[in-house]
Design a protein around this motif. Structure first.
Motif, PDB file in Angstrom:
ATOM      1  N   ALA A   1      13.703  -8.760  -9.056  1.00  0.00           N
ATOM      2  CA  ALA A   1      12.557  -9.044  -8.192  1.00  0.00           C
ATOM      3  C   ALA A   1      12.983  -9.285  -6.748  1.00  0.00           C
ATOM      4  CB  ALA A   1      11.814 -10.274  -8.714  1.00  0.00           C
ATOM      5  N   LEU A   2      12.156  -8.821  -5.820  1.00  0.00           N
ATOM      6  CA  LEU A   2      12.365  -9.132  -4.405  1.00  0.00           C
ATOM      7  C   LEU A   2      12.042 -10.600  -4.183  1.00  0.00           C
ATOM      8  CD1 LEU A   2      10.610  -6.098  -2.646  1.00  0.00           C
ATOM      9  CD2 LEU A   2      13.039  -6.398  -3.119  1.00  0.00           C
TER      10      LEU A   2
ATOM     11  N   ASP B   1      17.484   4.089  -9.165  1.00  0.00           N
ATOM     12  CA  ASP B   1      18.527   3.123  -8.817  1.00  0.00           C
ATOM     13  C   ASP B   1      18.517   2.848  -7.314  1.00  0.00           C
ATOM     14  OD1 ASP B   1      20.820   1.466  -9.124  1.00  0.00           O
ATOM     15  OD2 ASP B   1      22.119   3.143  -8.576  1.00  0.00           O
ATOM     16  N   GLY B   2      18.417   1.567  -6.951  1.00  0.00           N
ATOM     17  CA  GLY B   2      18.433   1.172  -5.548  1.00  0.00           C
ATOM     18  C   GLY B   2      17.094   1.328  -4.849  1.00  0.00           C
ATOM     19  N   ARG B   3      16.046   1.669  -5.590  1.00  0.00           N
ATOM     20  CA  ARG B   3      14.727   1.869  -4.991  1.00  0.00           C
ATOM     21  C   ARG B   3      13.773   0.768  -5.414  1.00  0.00           C
ATOM     22  NH1 ARG B   3      12.981   7.794  -6.221  1.00  0.00           N
ATOM     23  NH2 ARG B   3      11.384   7.298  -4.701  1.00  0.00           N
ATOM     24  N   VAL B   4      12.865   0.437  -4.522  1.00  0.00           N
ATOM     25  CA  VAL B   4      11.841  -0.560  -4.807  1.00  0.00           C
ATOM     26  C   VAL B   4      10.887   0.011  -5.852  1.00  0.00           C
ATOM     27  CG1 VAL B   4       9.902  -1.844  -3.839  1.00  0.00           C
ATOM     28  CG2 VAL B   4      12.002  -1.600  -2.517  1.00  0.00           C
ATOM     29  N   ARG B   5      10.574  -0.807  -6.869  1.00  0.00           N
ATOM     30  CA  ARG B   5       9.700  -0.378  -7.962  1.00  0.00           C
ATOM     31  C   ARG B   5       8.602  -1.407  -8.190  1.00  0.00           C
ATOM     32  NH1 ARG B   5       9.810   3.996  -7.816  1.00  0.00           N
ATOM     33  NH2 ARG B   5       8.913   4.243  -9.873  1.00  0.00           N
ATOM     34  N   PHE B   6       7.403  -0.944  -8.511  1.00  0.00           N
ATOM     35  CA  PHE B   6       6.289  -1.812  -8.871  1.00  0.00           C
ATOM     36  C   PHE B   6       6.559  -2.358 -10.275  1.00  0.00           C
ATOM     37  CE2 PHE B   6       1.696  -2.106 -10.311  1.00  0.00           C
ATOM     38  CZ  PHE B   6       1.394  -3.211  -9.532  1.00  0.00           C
ATOM     39  N   GLU B   7       6.257  -3.613 -10.530  1.00  0.00           N
ATOM     40  CA  GLU B   7       6.599  -4.224 -11.815  1.00  0.00           C
ATOM     41  C   GLU B   7       5.950  -3.528 -13.011  1.00  0.00           C
ATOM     42  OE1 GLU B   7       5.346  -8.252 -12.324  1.00  0.00           O
ATOM     43  OE2 GLU B   7       3.354  -7.865 -11.537  1.00  0.00           O
ATOM     44  N   HIS B   8       4.843  -2.833 -12.803  1.00  0.00           N
ATOM     45  CA  HIS B   8       4.163  -2.161 -13.918  1.00  0.00           C
ATOM     46  C   HIS B   8       4.501  -0.676 -14.005  1.00  0.00           C
ATOM     47  CE1 HIS B   8       2.015  -5.775 -14.833  1.00  0.00           C
ATOM     48  NE2 HIS B   8       1.590  -5.852 -13.590  1.00  0.00           N
TER      49      HIS B   8
ATOM     50  N   GLY C   1       0.808  -1.217   0.000  1.00  0.00           N
ATOM     51  CA  GLY C   1       0.000   0.000   0.000  1.00  0.00           C
ATOM     52  C   GLY C   1       0.839   1.265   0.000  1.00  0.00           C
ATOM     53  N   ARG C   2       1.866   1.309   0.843  1.00  0.00           N
ATOM     54  CA  ARG C   2       2.749   2.493   0.886  1.00  0.00           C
ATOM     55  C   ARG C   2       3.474   2.689  -0.429  1.00  0.00           C
ATOM     56  NH1 ARG C   2       4.636   0.105   5.525  1.00  0.00           N
ATOM     57  NH2 ARG C   2       6.697  -0.175   4.623  1.00  0.00           N
ATOM     58  N   TRP C   3       4.005   1.600  -0.979  1.00  0.00           N
ATOM     59  CA  TRP C   3       4.820   1.698  -2.177  1.00  0.00           C
ATOM     60  C   TRP C   3       3.996   2.042  -3.410  1.00  0.00           C
ATOM     61  CZ3 TRP C   3       8.010  -3.385  -1.192  1.00  0.00           C
ATOM     62  CH2 TRP C   3       8.856  -3.174  -0.078  1.00  0.00           C
TER      63      TRP C   3
END
Length: 93
Positions: free
Chosen positions: A51-52, A71-78, A19-21
């Motif tokens: 992928a995590l 770079d180095g940040r969590v990203r949603f696959e879409h 939810g936060r991401w």
């Protein structure tokens, strides 16, 4: 957590992260201004997206492109960015 390494299997925690991401995505398909040409250039298909592990890895990964603002940040696959680089094998996720 009692001893050992946490394996990311806490559903409540995972749902809260998800939810936060989602709130910090760069490109959202249902937002005005989303361009059709971005559809095939999503993070999950980028060669620099890793992928995590665990349940969160179904939708989330980390950008490893040194030139990207993500770079180095969590990203949603879409999600996506201007430095997308297609995977040679054409895989996604």
């Amino acid at each position: 957590m009692s001893g050992g390494t946490w394996g990311g299997s806490d559903r409540e925690h995972d749902d809260a992260c998800h939810g936060r991401w989602l709130a910090v995505r760069n490109r959202v398909t249902d937002r005005s201004g989303y361009r059709d040409d971005w559809y095939d250039a999503q993070c999950g298909g980028c060669r620099f997206w890793v992928a995590l592990s665990g349940e969160l890895g179904r939708d989330w990964g980390v950008c490893t492109h040194a030139g990207s603002a993500f770079d180095g940040r969590v990203r949603f696959e879409h999600d996506g960015c201007e430095l997308f680089a297609v995977r040679e094998d054409g895989s996604f996720g």
